[in-house]
Design an enzyme around this catalytic site. Structure first.
Site, PDB file in Angstrom:
ATOM      1  N   TYR A   9       3.532  -0.880   4.527  1.00  0.00           N
ATOM      2  CA  TYR A   9       4.708  -0.252   5.135  1.00  0.00           C
ATOM      3  C   TYR A   9       4.234   0.836   6.085  1.00  0.00           C
ATOM      4  CZ  TYR A   9       9.417   1.531   5.744  1.00  0.00           C
ATOM      5  OH  TYR A   9      10.623   1.899   6.304  1.00  0.00           O
TER       6      TYR A   9
ATOM      7  N   GLN B 195      15.057  -2.935   2.391  1.00  0.00           N
ATOM      8  CA  GLN B 195      15.080  -4.364   2.702  1.00  0.00           C
ATOM      9  C   GLN B 195      13.697  -4.868   3.117  1.00  0.00           C
ATOM     10  OE1 GLN B 195      16.910  -1.995   4.162  1.00  0.00           O
ATOM     11  NE2 GLN B 195      17.016  -2.226   6.391  1.00  0.00           N
TER      12      GLN B 195
ATOM     13  N   ASN C 159      10.287   6.782   3.092  1.00  0.00           N
ATOM     14  CA  ASN C 159      11.286   7.725   2.585  1.00  0.00           C
ATOM     15  C   ASN C 159      11.699   7.348   1.161  1.00  0.00           C
ATOM     16  OD1 ASN C 159      13.078   5.565   2.808  1.00  0.00           O
ATOM     17  ND2 ASN C 159      13.951   6.290   4.737  1.00  0.00           N
TER      18      ASN C 159
ATOM     19  N   SER D  98       5.345  15.571   1.244  1.00  0.00           N
ATOM     20  CA  SER D  98       3.977  16.056   1.422  1.00  0.00           C
ATOM     21  C   SER D  98       3.716  17.346   0.646  1.00  0.00           C
ATOM     22  CB  SER D  98       3.704  16.281   2.904  1.00  0.00           C
ATOM     23  OG  SER D  98       2.344  16.582   3.128  1.00  0.00           O
TER      24      SER D  98
ATOM     25  N   GLN E 172       1.860  21.394   7.002  1.00  0.00           N
ATOM     26  CA  GLN E 172       2.447  20.485   6.011  1.00  0.00           C
ATOM     27  C   GLN E 172       3.950  20.687   5.883  1.00  0.00           C
ATOM     28  OE1 GLN E 172       0.789  17.875   4.587  1.00  0.00           O
ATOM     29  NE2 GLN E 172      -0.757  18.584   6.042  1.00  0.00           N
TER      30      GLN E 172
ATOM     31  N   HIS F 125       6.438  18.478   7.945  1.00  0.00           N
ATOM     32  CA  HIS F 125       6.699  17.102   7.562  1.00  0.00           C
ATOM     33  C   HIS F 125       8.130  16.893   7.076  1.00  0.00           C
ATOM     34  CE1 HIS F 125       3.021  14.779   7.851  1.00  0.00           C
ATOM     35  NE2 HIS F 125       2.319  15.758   7.294  1.00  0.00           N
TER      36      HIS F 125
ATOM     37  N   GLU G  97      -1.666  16.791  -3.557  1.00  0.00           N
ATOM     38  CA  GLU G  97      -1.997  15.714  -2.625  1.00  0.00           C
ATOM     39  C   GLU G  97      -3.151  16.153  -1.725  1.00  0.00           C
ATOM     40  OE1 GLU G  97       0.256  13.176   0.930  1.00  0.00           O
ATOM     41  OE2 GLU G  97       1.006  15.141   0.307  1.00  0.00           O
ATOM     42  N   HIS G  98      -3.017  17.324  -1.097  1.00  0.00           N
ATOM     43  CA  HIS G  98      -4.060  17.910  -0.263  1.00  0.00           C
ATOM     44  C   HIS G  98      -4.507  19.228  -0.886  1.00  0.00           C
ATOM     45  CE1 HIS G  98      -1.354  15.710   2.610  1.00  0.00           C
ATOM     46  NE2 HIS G  98      -2.508  15.190   2.975  1.00  0.00           N
TER      47      HIS G  98
ATOM     48  N   ASP H 271      -5.815  13.670   8.295  1.00  0.00           N
ATOM     49  CA  ASP H 271      -4.598  12.928   8.609  1.00  0.00           C
ATOM     50  C   ASP H 271      -4.831  11.904   9.706  1.00  0.00           C
ATOM     51  OD1 ASP H 271      -3.026  14.200   6.751  1.00  0.00           O
ATOM     52  OD2 ASP H 271      -2.158  15.640   8.161  1.00  0.00           O
TER      53      ASP H 271
ATOM     54  N   GLU I 190     -10.418  -9.823 -38.587  1.00  0.00           N
ATOM     55  CA  GLU I 190      -9.128  -9.922 -37.902  1.00  0.00           C
ATOM     56  C   GLU I 190      -8.362 -11.181 -38.291  1.00  0.00           C
ATOM     57  OE1 GLU I 190      -9.768  -9.537 -33.711  1.00  0.00           O
ATOM     58  OE2 GLU I 190     -10.310  -7.411 -33.842  1.00  0.00           O
TER      59      GLU I 190
ATOM     60  N   HIS J 165     -12.159 -18.201 -34.012  1.00  0.00           N
ATOM     61  CA  HIS J 165     -13.078 -17.430 -33.185  1.00  0.00           C
ATOM     62  C   HIS J 165     -14.470 -17.413 -33.822  1.00  0.00           C
ATOM     63  CE1 HIS J 165      -9.512 -16.026 -31.108  1.00  0.00           C
ATOM     64  NE2 HIS J 165     -10.223 -15.236 -30.313  1.00  0.00           N
TER      65      HIS J 165
END
Length: 430
Positions: free
Chosen positions: A126, A186, A209, A232, A254, A257, A323-324, A357, A411, A416
């Site tokens: 995406y 979608q 988003n 962010s 930041q 954003h 994140e950063h 970035d 077991e 086995h």
């Protein structure tokens, strides 16, 4: 508005929750997203076109715009095309260094074990877009998949009456195999389940988003995803040697954003804290997106924090899991050694987040909302699957045979144990 300095020890439970319990904010749209996903799954292109008209105000012509991206690349101004190619080259080189090698080793007599790595066949990326320009997101999502050897990389990007040529050109430069002019929930549904036009994929990556994020949550299980990313984030850890003006640039960058971005500076030096707060206020007023920046600065998960010591600042940062993470301090390497949870780290006064970035080579698709406590950002490994391989000689099987049969019997899995005993009996007969 003057940015306040908040003493870290004075944060109450609600304050700490704002910093540490961040989320992607998808609950409010999850019901509507579920309806969109179901309809695309059932109706394919018809539903994609209907939702695109409703949400984007665009009547789609061709959903597949792969050729359009190639033409957009050819039409780019030379300086922009060169910048895209340079960024893609740097990102490609860094990610090529990540490719793991197949291996096998001997683990005891006659016991050969190893791992091999193979790319996922089909992935979807995406790329935020429409009329806005996000060529960097195209590079960050597509290039690692191509480096990993993914056979078919599909890209979805939101439509517009005039789509941004920089984004389209970057998609082509990064090496996408197919590009679809679809955005929002979608688009995620189309990738997850396929339509008459959109190729179904096995994994979906890339930021978007809250509608995109909610859709990724909805299809997870039917298709793999990278992670659920929110607004962010940045935490800057600074000591008294840091230049407050440069620390402020990171917070303001930041903050532009998203009004929901979380931007934090934490230091144990009161003078540095006050100077950072002043510089943030001054710089925000000079930026084009001042309103967005001010909203982010007023966010409960943003602020300049004054710790009692650098150890307290480090404990806060580890719990936050940003994140950063920017560390501007005389002993930045030793401070980094004490922090395990961060998406991407930027060391020293000359390493702004913006470098990562766009063009340093690292990936900017990173976990938010504390996700760095358990996962890393997008990488070549995101697009690989691993398989273990083993070969036992007769000696190797005999060496572990009693261990295997004893555990199998414990077991209650008699077959086995028999599968091993029968082989050992045949070996004894030879």
């Amino acid at each position: 508005m003057t940015v306040p300095v908040r003493p870290l020890p004075d944060l109450g439970p609600a304050d700490r929750a704002a910093f540490f319990d961040r989320d992607a904010g998808i609950e409010a749209v999850s019901g509507d997203v579920a309806e969109i996903v179901d309809r695309v799954r059932e109706e394919g292109d018809v539903a994609v076109r209907e939702f695109t008209s409703e949400f984007d105000g665009v009547e789609l012509g061709n959903i597949d715009i792969t050729d359009t991206c190639e033409r957009a690349y050819d039409d780019l101004k030379d300086d922009l095309r060169d910048a895209i190619e340079t960024a893609a080259t740097n990102v490609r080189e860094f990610h090529e260094a990540q490719r793991p090698e197949d291996w096998r080793d001997e683990f005891g007599p006659g016991r050969e074990l190893g791992r091999r790595f193979r790319p996922i066949d089909r992935v979807g990326v995406y790329v935020p877009g429409g009329s806005a320009a996000y060529p960097s997101s195209a590079i960050m999502g597509i290039v690692p998949a191509v480096v990993a050897g993914v056979d078919h990389v599909s890209v979805v990007t939101p439509p517009a009456d005039e789509m941004n040529p920089a984004t389209l050109g970057a998609i082509h430069a990064a090496g996408a195999d197919a590009v679809y002019s679809v955005g929002g929930a979608q688009a995620i549904a189309g990738l997850a389940y396929g339509t008459e036009t959109i190729t179904r994929v096995q994994k979906i990556v890339g930021p978007g988003n809250k509608w995109v994020t909610a859709a990724k949550a909805a299809v997870r299980g039917d298709v793999e995803i990278d992670f659920l990313a929110g607004p962010s984030e940045v935490v800057v850890v600074a000591d008294e040697t840091a230049e407050p003006e440069l620390v402020a640039t990171e917070l303001v960058a930041q903050a532009e954003h998203d009004p929901n971005a979380s931007v934090v500076a934490v230091t144990a030096d009161e003078g540095t804290a006050e100077a950072i707060a002043t510089a943030v206020d001054e710089q925000a007023g000079a930026r084009e997106r001042e309103d967005v920046i001010r909203d982010a600065l007023e966010n409960d998960a943003s602020g300049v924090l004054l710790a009692r010591s650098m150890s307290e600042a480090i404990l806060f940062t580890e719990e936050y899991a940003p994140e950063h993470l920017v560390i501007v301090a005389e002993d930045d390497e030793s401070l980094l050694e004490r922090i395990d949870s961060a998406g991407s780290v930027f060391l020293g006064p000359n390493t702004p987040v913006a470098a990562g970035d766009y063009a340093s080579g690292t990936n900017h698709v990173l976990p938010t909302n504390g996700g760095a406590r358990v996962t890393g950002g997008l990488s070549v490994e995101t697009f690989l699957r691993s398989t273990t391989v083993q070969r036992l000689s007769g000696e190797g099987l005999a060496d572990i045979g009693e261990t295997v049969t004893t555990l199998a019997d414990a077991e209650g899995l008699e077959a086995h144990a028999a599968s091993v005993r029968r082989r050992l009996e045949k070996l004894d007969d030879t």
